[in-house]
Design a protein around this motif. Structure first.
Motif, PDB file in Angstrom:
ATOM      1  N   ALA A  83       0.820  -1.215   0.000  1.00  0.00           N
ATOM      2  CA  ALA A  83       0.000   0.000   0.000  1.00  0.00           C
ATOM      3  C   ALA A  83       0.854   1.264   0.000  1.00  0.00           C
ATOM      4  CB  ALA A  83      -0.942  -0.006   1.199  1.00  0.00           C
ATOM      5  N   SER A 103      -0.057   3.673  -2.930  1.00  0.00           N
ATOM      6  CA  SER A 103      -0.597   4.979  -2.554  1.00  0.00           C
ATOM      7  C   SER A 103       0.273   6.116  -3.059  1.00  0.00           C
ATOM      8  CB  SER A 103      -0.734   5.079  -1.033  1.00  0.00           C
ATOM      9  OG  SER A 103      -1.689   4.146  -0.577  1.00  0.00           O
ATOM     10  N   PHE A 144      -1.287   8.756  -5.675  1.00  0.00           N
ATOM     11  CA  PHE A 144      -1.562  10.099  -5.189  1.00  0.00           C
ATOM     12  C   PHE A 144      -0.424  11.094  -5.420  1.00  0.00           C
ATOM     13  CE2 PHE A 144      -4.429   7.386  -2.723  1.00  0.00           C
ATOM     14  CZ  PHE A 144      -5.636   7.975  -3.063  1.00  0.00           C
TER      15      PHE A 144
END
Length: 185
Positions: free
Chosen positions: A35, A39, A43
Motif C-alpha cells: 500500500a 498509494s 496520489f
C-alpha cells in the motif's frame, strides 16, 4: 494585475522523485509492492504530478507540462496494471512480462526524447532524464529476460534517479524561497 502562478516544478519533481525512490527500493528486493508504493504511485507520483503539469501548462512551460502530466499518468497506469487484475474483470487480467517490457520500453523511448529536450538545461535535469531513460530500458530488459539481477541493478539506478529529482526539487524550491541559489543545479 493578474497574479502569476507559482513554479510547480518542485511539487512535480518531489512527486516523481520520492515515488521513484520507493518503487526502486522494492526493485532492489528490500520490500514487496504494498500500500505504501501503490498509494504514493497513485496520489503523489500520479495526481500531484498531474497537478504540477497543469500548472506548467498555464505557465506556458510545455516541457514541464508534458513531463509532469505524462509521468503522473505513468504512475496511475502502473497502479492500474498492478490492481486491475484483482477486479475479476476478464479484460483486466495480469499482464505478461513480455508485454510489460514493451510498456516499459515505450516509456524509455519517450524519456530518451525528453532527455534530448533537456540538453542546454541544468546538468541535474539532464541527469534525471538520462538516468530515467536507462532505468526504463533496464526494467524492460529484465521483463524480457527474467534476469533478476538486472532488476536489482535497475533499482539502484532508480534510487539514484529519484534522489536526483528530489535534489533538483529542493534546489529550485530553496532558490525561490531564499531569492538566491542555495544548491547548485
Amino acid at each position: 494585475m493578474e497574479k502569476q502562478l507559482a513554479n510547480s516544478a518542485p511539487l512535480g519533481l518531489l512527486g516523481f522523485g520520492m515515488t521513484t525512490i520507493l518503487l526502486n527500493i522494492h526493485n532492489m528486493g528490500f520490500f514487496p509492492v504494498s500500500a505504501v508504493i501503490i498509494s504514493m504511485g497513485f496520489f503523489y507520483g500520479g495526481i500531484a504530478q498531474i497537478i504540477a503539469g497543469i500548472i506548467a501548462f498555464k505557465r506556458s512551460n510545455i516541457f514541464a507540462a508534458t513531463a509532469f502530466t505524462s509521468y503522473g499518468f505513468f504512475w496511475i497506469t502502473l497502479v492500474g496494471i498492478w490492481m486491475l487484475p484483482d477486479t475479476g474483470n476478464a479484460l483486466a487480467g495480469a499482464t505478461p512480462n513480455s508485454f510489460l517490457g514493451v510498456y516499459l520500453a515505450l516509456w524509455g523511448i519517450f524519456t530518451a526524447f525528453m532527455w534530448y529536450g533537456t540538453w542546454g538545461a541544468s546538468k541535474v535535469q539532464q541527469f534525471v532524464f538520462l538516468s530515467l531513460t536507462v532505468l526504463f530500458f533496464l526494467l524492460a530488459f529484465e521483463k524480457w529476460t527474467g534476469i533478476e539481477s538486472v532488476a536489482t541493478f535497475a533499482g539502484a539506478i532508480g534510487i539514484i534517479c529519484g534522489s536526483s529529482a528530489f535534489y533538483l526539487a529542493m534546489a529550485e524550491l530553496l532558490e525561490e524561497v531564499k531569492g538566491k541559489k542555495v544548491l547548485p543545479f
